[in-house]
Design a protein around this motif. Structure first.
Motif, PDB file in Angstrom:
ATOM      1  N   ASP A  11     -14.510  13.527  49.527  1.00 58.05           N
ATOM      2  CA  ASP A  11     -15.703  13.093  48.814  1.00 58.05           C
ATOM      3  C   ASP A  11     -16.855  13.992  49.241  1.00 58.05           C
ATOM      4  OD1 ASP A  11     -13.959  11.101  48.144  1.00 58.05           O
ATOM      5  OD2 ASP A  11     -15.104   9.463  49.052  1.00 58.05           O
ATOM      6  N   LEU A  57     -20.424  17.659  36.534  1.00 54.22           N
ATOM      7  CA  LEU A  57     -20.092  16.382  37.175  1.00 54.22           C
ATOM      8  C   LEU A  57     -20.278  15.229  36.189  1.00 54.22           C
ATOM      9  CD1 LEU A  57     -21.619  16.712  40.760  1.00 54.22           C
ATOM     10  CD2 LEU A  57     -19.194  16.438  40.185  1.00 54.22           C
ATOM     11  N   ARG A  58     -21.327  15.297  35.374  1.00 54.25           N
ATOM     12  CA  ARG A  58     -21.532  14.250  34.360  1.00 54.25           C
ATOM     13  C   ARG A  58     -20.365  14.214  33.385  1.00 54.25           C
ATOM     14  NH1 ARG A  58     -26.955  15.971  34.665  1.00 54.25           N
ATOM     15  NH2 ARG A  58     -26.718  17.295  32.812  1.00 54.25           N
ATOM     16  N   ARG A  70     -17.475  12.564  35.162  1.00 52.39           N
ATOM     17  CA  ARG A  70     -17.708  11.126  35.308  1.00 52.39           C
ATOM     18  C   ARG A  70     -17.488  10.410  33.986  1.00 52.39           C
ATOM     19  NH1 ARG A  70     -23.338   9.727  37.735  1.00 52.39           N
ATOM     20  NH2 ARG A  70     -22.456   7.649  37.562  1.00 52.39           N
ATOM     21  N   SER A  71     -17.955  10.988  32.903  1.00 52.81           N
ATOM     22  CA  SER A  71     -17.810  10.339  31.597  1.00 52.81           C
ATOM     23  C   SER A  71     -16.346  10.214  31.205  1.00 52.81           C
ATOM     24  CB  SER A  71     -18.589  11.109  30.526  1.00 52.81           C
ATOM     25  OG  SER A  71     -18.000  12.386  30.289  1.00 52.81           O
ATOM     26  N   VAL A 106     -14.062  11.207  37.872  1.00 49.97           N
ATOM     27  CA  VAL A 106     -14.922  11.217  39.053  1.00 49.97           C
ATOM     28  C   VAL A 106     -15.836  10.002  39.025  1.00 49.97           C
ATOM     29  CG1 VAL A 106     -16.834  12.459  40.169  1.00 49.97           C
ATOM     30  CG2 VAL A 106     -14.839  13.722  39.347  1.00 49.97           C
ATOM     31  N   SER A 107     -16.044   9.401  40.192  1.00 51.56           N
ATOM     32  CA  SER A 107     -17.001   8.304  40.331  1.00 51.56           C
ATOM     33  C   SER A 107     -18.001   8.669  41.421  1.00 51.56           C
ATOM     34  CB  SER A 107     -16.291   6.993  40.665  1.00 51.56           C
ATOM     35  OG  SER A 107     -15.602   7.101  41.902  1.00 51.56           O
ATOM     36  N   SER A 108     -19.054   7.875  41.554  1.00 51.84           N
ATOM     37  CA  SER A 108     -20.082   8.180  42.540  1.00 51.84           C
ATOM     38  C   SER A 108     -20.592   6.902  43.187  1.00 51.84           C
ATOM     39  CB  SER A 108     -21.243   8.931  41.875  1.00 51.84           C
ATOM     40  OG  SER A 108     -21.878   8.100  40.908  1.00 51.84           O
ATOM     41  N   ARG A 109     -21.136   7.057  44.412  1.00 48.02           N
ATOM     42  CA  ARG A 109     -21.809   5.942  45.074  1.00 48.02           C
ATOM     43  C   ARG A 109     -22.894   6.498  45.989  1.00 48.02           C
ATOM     44  NH1 ARG A 109     -20.427   4.936  50.364  1.00 48.02           N
ATOM     45  NH2 ARG A 109     -21.382   2.880  50.189  1.00 48.02           N
ATOM     46  N   THR A 121     -25.916  11.112  47.001  1.00 51.87           N
ATOM     47  CA  THR A 121     -24.823  10.463  46.278  1.00 51.87           C
ATOM     48  C   THR A 121     -23.531  11.192  46.591  1.00 51.87           C
ATOM     49  OG1 THR A 121     -26.253   9.743  44.458  1.00 51.87           O
ATOM     50  CG2 THR A 121     -23.890   9.901  43.997  1.00 51.87           C
ATOM     51  N   TYR A 176     -19.625  11.963  45.547  1.00 53.15           N
ATOM     52  CA  TYR A 176     -18.727  11.972  44.397  1.00 53.15           C
ATOM     53  C   TYR A 176     -17.287  11.916  44.881  1.00 53.15           C
ATOM     54  CZ  TYR A 176     -22.757  12.992  41.550  1.00 53.15           C
ATOM     55  OH  TYR A 176     -23.969  12.900  40.920  1.00 53.15           O
ATOM     56  N   ASP A 235     -10.830  10.411  41.327  1.00 50.52           N
ATOM     57  CA  ASP A 235      -9.840   9.348  41.156  1.00 50.52           C
ATOM     58  C   ASP A 235      -8.481  10.001  40.907  1.00 50.52           C
ATOM     59  OD1 ASP A 235      -8.215   7.237  40.392  1.00 50.52           O
ATOM     60  OD2 ASP A 235      -9.800   6.215  39.271  1.00 50.52           O
TER      61      ASP A 235
END
Length: 257
Positions: A33, A54-55, A58-59, A63-66, A75, A77, A80
């Motif tokens: 990550d 990255l967008r 994610r779409s 990829v997810s983020s927190r 943040t 990334y 998955d």
């Protein structure tokens, strides 16, 4: 009349990963990550371009983020890998039935070896559960855990592991200094805070980061506390499944020009 020869769109994985920079980002996130700044350094591209791709990832659900628990301005990334596996399976079959992707068989127990150290701040839940899960999955791996500010094991960690047939009664909390000077094949931080203070280890194994929230922060009531530990154990189990494959089939170290 001419027959309609239109074909379905290219599979989603190809549309997402077929661009070189997005492929480079996926490769980096398959290892650890990372934050945007880390990715900019890794791929050598400007922030605007990295953020744009990255967008896109994610779409597409790859990829997810927190938000970082160490610095809320950052943040992390995460790739998955399970979602990648699903999309890759459909990619081959979309071209020809003979190209259906067959999931890899679990590696033979004797092929899974190495020394792994899991780190978090308190060594009271995430790293202890990770240690136990990996040892259960791969008994020949030397696996340990530690924290930067150790505290007693959390009761919910015992309960969640017991539900999965694993006993933590022999575990104790340890300070990361206890392992200073030792060689590890993988050092994996599970806490954004400990990532910032992790020391170098002999051989420079490279710190792998799994950005996971502290389940004890959810609260101590049964309604919110235990489910948070259960979610953490589920995520750890998934990540460790991929780690076991990596231990059995290590990827050669890559150098960048």
């Amino acid at each position: 009349m001419v027959a309609d020869r239109r074909t379905p769109d290219a599979p989603l994985f190809l549309r997402l990963a077929g661009e070189q920079l997005r492929w480079d980002l996926l490769r980096e996130l398959a290892r650890s990550d990372l934050r945007v700044g880390d990715l900019i350094t890794a791929v050598g591209q400007p922030q605007s371009l990295v953020s744009y791709h990255l967008r896109k990832l994610r779409s597409g659900g790859l990829v997810s983020s927190r938000r970082s628990s160490a610095d809320g301005r950052d943040t992390y990334y995460r790739l998955d890998l399970g979602r990648c596996a699903e999309l890759l399976a459909g990619t081959g079959q979309g071209l020809h039935p003979a190209l259906d992707l067959v999931p890899p068989a679990p590696p033979a127990e004797e092929s899974v070896r190495g020394r792994v150290l899991f780190l978090c701040t308190g060594n009271s839940s995430r790293s202890q559960m990770a240690e136990a899960l990996l040892r259960h999955r791969a008994p020949r791996v030397e696996v340990m855990s530690a924290g930067s500010h150790p505290k007693p094991l959390h009761p919910n960690a015992f309960a969640v592991m017991r539900e999965r047939g694993i006993d933590l009664s022999g575990h104790r909390s340890k300070h990361l200094d206890e392992f200073a000077g030792q060689h590890f094949d993988h050092v994996i931080s599970l806490c954004d805070k400990v990532r910032e203070v992790c020391p170098e280890f002999p051989g420079h194994p490279g710190l792998v980061h799994w950005s996971m929230p502290d389940p004890s922060a959810a609260g101590d009531t049964a309604e919110v506390g235990y489910p948070a530990f259960s979610r953490a154990a589920d995520e750890l189990s998934t990540r460790i499944g991929f780690l076991v494959q990596n231990l059995a089939h290590p990827r050669p170290q890559e150098t960048r020009s």
